[in-house]
Structures are given as C-alpha cells and as structure tokens.
Design an enzyme around this catalytic site. Structure first.
Site, PDB file in Angstrom:
ATOM      1  N   LYS A 143      35.991 -26.431  46.449  1.00  6.92           N
ATOM      2  CA  LYS A 143      35.438 -25.606  45.103  1.00  6.92           C
ATOM      3  C   LYS A 143      35.609 -26.863  43.858  1.00  6.92           C
ATOM      4  CE  LYS A 143      38.041 -22.336  42.403  1.00  6.92           C
ATOM      5  NZ  LYS A 143      39.091 -21.649  42.133  1.00  6.92           N
ATOM      6  N   LYS A 178      50.328 -21.678  47.351  1.00  2.00           N
ATOM      7  CA  LYS A 178      51.165 -22.561  46.513  1.00  2.00           C
ATOM      8  C   LYS A 178      52.571 -22.828  46.705  1.00  2.00           C
ATOM      9  CE  LYS A 178      48.173 -22.776  42.749  1.00  2.00           C
ATOM     10  NZ  LYS A 178      47.533 -22.178  41.527  1.00  2.00           N
ATOM     11  N   LYS A 209      38.586 -30.407  38.588  1.00  4.75           N
ATOM     12  CA  LYS A 209      38.698 -31.667  37.759  1.00  4.75           C
ATOM     13  C   LYS A 209      39.340 -32.784  38.518  1.00  4.75           C
ATOM     14  CE  LYS A 209      40.435 -33.469  33.483  1.00  4.75           C
ATOM     15  NZ  LYS A 209      41.498 -33.150  32.322  1.00  4.75           N
TER      16      LYS A 209
END
Ligand code: TRP
Ligand code: SF4
Length: 337
Positions: A199, A120, A202
C-alpha cells in the site's frame, strides 16, 4: 450563513485523517479527493485526528508541525473552509468525553477482533488500552456530529461497522438518537505503491508527495514498477497487471486512456514514455496545490484562523450532542436537585 437550518437540509459527513505531515498520492486519491468533492452535497466536518496520532511512536515535539502541515495540505488540495468545517480533533475535547460514554457499551470482544488492532498490537510488549479503544474514539468522532456518512479508505470499513454497532447498542439502551453512519469507500480500491506491491506509504518510500514539483514527480514515477514481463521496449505489455496503468486510470485525462492501453498491448509505446504521460498528469493535477500551499506556508495566521473557526463551529454541534447523550445516560444531577 445559517448553519442550523443547513443541518436539516443536507446530510452530514465526518471524516478524519492522521496528522502525518506530508500528504502523498495515496492519501489524496484514497481520501482527500473525496473530501473536496463532497463539500457541496453534504455538510462536512473534517478533522485532523491528533488524539489518535499520539498512539504512534513519533516524537511529540514534531506533532504540532505535522498537524499544521496536514492542515496546509488539506487546504491546498481544495478543501474550502467556507464550505466545510476543518478542525483539529483535540480542539474539541467533547469527542473524548463521548468516547468514554461509548466505552460503557462497546464490547471488548469486538474491539479485540479489529484487524488493525490485531496487527498493531503485535508490535507491543505491553499493549496500551488506547490501542484497543482507538475505534471507540473514532466512533465518537463520527457520532458526535450525528454523521450520516463517512468517506474513508477500504481499511476503515471494519471501524465503521463497529461505529454502527455502538450507535445501535447505545440507542437500544438510551433511546433512538444516533444515526448508523454509512462508509463511503472510493471506487479506486486499494492504491498500490509505486513498487507495485505494498500500500502507498511515505515510510515505504513508494509514493509521491502531492506537493512535489515536476522534478520530484518524475523522480518517483520514473522508478515505478510496470509489467514485469515487458523487458524490451517493443515487448507487448499487459496494462491490467501494471500499476502505472492503474494510476493513469485515476489521474490521466480519460480521452487518452484507450491509446495508452492499445499502444502498451501492441508494444508500440515504451514504459518510459508511458510514465512521462503519467508524470505530466500528476504535475498538472498538483500544480494548484503547490501554489496554495506556498501561500499558506507564508501566511500561518490564516491557517490558524481557519482551524480556530472550524473548532468553534464543530464545538457548537459537539456540545449539543454531548449534552443530549449525557442527559439520557443520567449524567445530570444538577437539574435533579
Ligand atoms: N482511523 C482513521 C485512519 O487511520 C482516522 C480517523 C480517526 C477517522 N477518526 C476518524 C476516519 C473518523 C474517519 C472518521 O485513517
Ligand atoms: Fe505499464 Fe505503460 Fe509500460 Fe504498459 S506501457 S506496462 S501501461 S508503464
């Protein structure tokens, strides 16, 4: 019900989930289904972690709605506030104070080695310190309830390892107090998206909402990637490389699995028919969720009541832990005078 005596009788579980709003099949199979199953065996604390979520780029104006939607979904899948404690993390600010206390023992080097941090942090030109400290707040979420076990997805294994390290370091310095909680990782492994690759998420559009209706479920499942070597309807297939088959194993009645496998290998059932069965299984599993979500959406005061009562219960335990931690760390000048 006497919660205090229960604490000693059962092991304690804490888990957290980000308020992403909509819960999809991956969240459900990877975490929420476990939450439901653990309610009776353990004393469970389940938290919607909005203080973690503000590290994302999402619009703050949407956070309240995403938090409430998440609560509705959690309740809809069968998490029962009579049998566990469901609350919003920011309603128990004690977590944040304990995180600060843990910051004094958590090694920067370990935090920098976290895979999630390494991934990240690449997205930032200037990395916020909260991204590095994220797992310290997570450790506080867990240890403030002196949890013995934490049901989480495979991607959280490292954060749990760090939580145990923090507990160990703190205990070594201030005396044995915090347990070293175990990660309980569902055996389902990594749940691949309907694209058969990434993975489920949404944002990648490779999943299906647990509140989808029959049409919505079919719309998603219809497009799912299967064994790429199966081109014609009667080509023999390989269930072991097919993600639709993996999902069958997680949601379809076990008695149907041998036939599905055999007919795939023999090329006697086409992928479309096979997906129909999967869609049926999902529709059946999701049906009660939709009904409960509908009810809750039209009774927001009920949801609010659940979260408020949950926060009250959580805070009782959190305060007790924090008081002990503060005292052992010498934060008690009032009693010293
Ligand atoms: N980091 C977790 C995730 O992204 C969410 C989380 C925050 C959590 N605090 C927690 C999970 C405590 C388990 C226990 O999924
Ligand atoms: Fe996958 Fe079913 Fe098609 Fe076999 S028949 S490849 S298990 S979708």
């Amino acid at each position: 019900m006497n919660k205090t005596s229960e604490r000693t009788a059962r092991k304690t579980v804490l888990s957290g989930i980000q308020p992403t709003g909509e819960v999809h099949l991956g969240n459900y199979l990877g975490a929420l289904r476990q939450w439901v199953h653990m309610q009776d065996e353990y004393e469970c604390f389940y938290s919607i972690v909005d203080l973690h979520a503000i590290l994302g780029e999402d619009d703050p104006a949407d956070l309240p709605a995403r938090t409430l939607d998440m609560a509705i979904s959690i309740l809809a899948v069968g998490v029962d506030p009579e049998r566990c404690t469901l609350f919003v993390q920011s309603d128990v600010p004690e977590h944040v104070e304990l995180a600060w206390l843990f910051n004094t023992v958590a090694p920067v080097g370990d935090l920098e080695r976290m895979t999630q941090y390494k991934d990240k942090s690449k997205r930032y030109e200037s990395i916020p310190v909260g991204l590095l400290n994220y797992p310290v707040l997570q450790a506080a979420d867990i240890l403030i309830y002196r949890a013995d076990a934490v049901p989480v997805g495979d991607d959280q294994r490292q954060h749990l390892e760090l939580t145990r390290d923090i507990a160990r370091k703190w205990n070594a310095r201030y005396g044995e107090y915090f347990p070293e909680p175990e990660a309980i990782i569902p055996e389902v492994g990594r749940i691949k998206g309907l694209d058969g690759k990434a993975k489920m998420s949404k944002s990648l559009g490779n999943t299906v909402s647990i509140l989808a209706d029959e049409e919505g479920v079919w719309e998603s499942i219809r497009r799912a990637v299967t064994d790429p070597q199966r081109v014609r309807r009667d080509d023999p297939g390989r269930p072991e490389v097919c993600n639709v088959f993996s999902l069958h194993q997680l949601v379809t009645d076990a008695s149907l699995i041998p036939d599905i496998e055999e007919q795939c290998r023999a090329g006697t059932r086409g992928c479309v028919d096979c997906k129909r069965i999967l869609a049926d299984s999902l529709v059946r599993e999701f049906a009660p969720f939709r009904e409960r979500a509908e009810h809750l959406r039209t009774h927001p005061a009920e949801v609010r009541g659940v979260l408020e009562a949950g926060a009250d219960r959580a805070r009782d335990v959190a305060r007790e832990t924090l008081a002990e931690a503060r005292s052992r760390m010498g934060i008690k000048w009032r009693s010293a005078l």
